[in-house]
Structure formats: structure tokens, C-alpha cells
Design a protein around this motif. Structure first.
Motif: not given
Length: 249
Positions: A67-89
Motif C-alpha cells: 500500500k505504501e509502496l504504490r503511494k510512494v512510487v506514484l508521487v515520487m515518479a512525478v518528482g523524478i520527471f521534474s528532477g530530470i527536467f530541472l537537470k536539463s536546465l
């Protein structure tokens, strides 16, 4: 010589990983950036984190809190894509990127060490405390994802979230290890897409694995014989030194 030093860093930091259950990547990233650069350190350490997760999951997978795994993966995945975008800047501003990581590491080191040495107090219930706690939890998850997407070093923030949700140590370790298997695989796919995985990088990765394995084994042995509190303090001291080094790089 720089690559040899990088392998030694992998060995030493994974001794800490084997003892404390975290901090291997966040400790290895600052010296790794300085020794071999971002395009080598990040993908290599990312794959080693996947291997560490598989190592734990293989023996403790039945204790995962799904249950916690699903929540963590879904929320963190959004953050990860944001972090990848920020790195490109920051493509042409690597020194600024390193300083951002240095500040993050310093704050983490000071806060972590302070929590270890201060006397524990029972939390007091107040009006609105539940809503504030939920907002803090969400911020920790998103922040963890962003930092992880940029540096593969979101573990400490995720620990701050999960420690309040999963009390059982075995379940905690199994769950966080499974998180890294899933999320670091996303980062691995993006690294492949970005063209980072050259023949030279694959050779560096293969050479790093024995150093990683030796560190994990040594850490597991030391975990049974020495004080984990002492090594947690050592971890935060090393983090502090790493943060200072990044700031003056």
C-alpha cells in the motif's frame, strides 16, 4: 587514478550502506562527481542502487508494504520527471548544480546528526496537526523524487517519510529497497535514452560491481559486530565534509 579512487569510494560508501541500510549513494555522489563527472557517476551509482535493492528484496520481499509502496512510487515518479527536467536546465552550469547538491547535503548532514544526539520527545497533538503532518509527508515525497531524479540521492527524504508510516524495521527495509528497484529503473531508462550508456561506461559499471559487493558484505559483517549509532554519526560527518567539498569545488 580518478577511476581507481571512484571504485574505492564505492567500496567504502557501501560499507556504510551495509551497516545503516541507506546513505551509500548520497555519500558516493559528491566525490563521484568530482572524480569522474556527472555523466559517469550518476548512471553507475544508479545501477548499483538497483542491485542493492534486489539484494534486499530477494530475501525480504514478502515483508513489503504494498500500500505504501504504490503511494510512494506514484508521487515520487512525478518528482523524478521534474528532477530530470530541472537537470536539463543546468547543462552548461554544472558548477551551480554541484553547489545546489552541496547545500542539500549540508542541510541533511546537520539535521540528521542533530536528530541522533538530541533527546527524543513525545509529539504533542494540536489542532490541525494531522493536516500539517500530511502536507509535510507529501512535500517529503515530492522533494525526494526531485532530488532523486537529479542526483539519484532522494533516499534521506524518503526515509523521513517512511519512518513515520512503517514501524517494523524489516518491512521498512524491504519496502524502501523495492522503491529503488522501480524508480531507479525509470532513471536507467532515461539514461539510456539520453545516450549515456557508452561502451566505456558499461566497462566502468562492470568493474564497479565487485567493489560494491565487497562493501556490502563488509558492511553486513560490521553491522553484527559494531554500534550502528556510531556509524550513523560517521555517515553524517562524512556527508558534511562532502557538502563542504562540493561548495568549494
Amino acid at each position: 587514478m580518478n577511476y581507481l579512487a571512484f571504485y574505492i569510494v564505492i567500496f567504502l560508501t557501501n560499507i556504510i550502506q551495509g551497516i545503516t541500510g541507506f546513505a551509500g549513494t548520497i555519500l558516493a555522489m559528491p566525490p563521484g562527481l568530482m572524480l569522474v563527472g556527472y555523466d559517469v557517476a550518476k548512471p553507475v551509482l544508479n545501477v548499483l542502487a538497483i542491485l542493492a535493492g534486489i539484494y534486499v528484496f530477494a530475501s525480504q520481499g514478502k515483508h513489503v508494504n504494498w500500500k505504501e509502496l504504490r503511494k510512494v512510487v506514484l508521487v515520487m515518479a512525478v518528482g523524478i520527471f521534474s528532477g530530470i527536467f530541472l537537470k536539463s536546465l543546468f547543462v552548461d552550469y554544472e558548477s551551480l548544480l554541484y553547489k545546489c547538491l552541496g547545500v542539500f547535503v549540508l542541510v541533511l548532514a546537520v539535521q540528521g546528526y542533530w536528530k541522533l544526539i538530541r533527546p527524543k520527545q513525545e509529539p504533542r497533538e494540536t489542532n490541525g496537526s494531522h493536516a500539517a503532518a500530511e502536507a509535510k509527508s507529501c512535500a517529503l515525497l515530492v522533494g525526494s523524487g526531485v532530488v532523486h531524479g537529479m542526483f539519484v540521492a532522494g533516499g534521506p527524504l524518503l526515509i523521513g517519510y517512511l519512518s513515520g508510516k512503517i514501524r517494523d524495521k524489516v518491512s521498512f527495509r524491504a519496502t524502501i529497497s523495492t522503491v529503488w528497484i522501480i524508480l531507479n529503473t525509470i532513471i536507467l531508462i532515461d539514461d539510456i535514452r539520453a545516450g549515456l550508456w557508452t561502451r566505456e561506461l558499461m566497462m566502468t559499471q562492470l568493474i564497479s560491481i565487485p567493489f560494491f559487493a565487497a562493501g556490502m558484505i563488509a558492511g553486513t559483517v560490521l553491522y553484527k559486530r559494531m554500534s550502528q549509532l556510531l556509524f550513523m554519526k560517521l555517515t553524517y560527518i562524512l556527508l558534511f565534509i562532502s557538502g563542504i567539498t562540493l561548495l568549494v569545488k
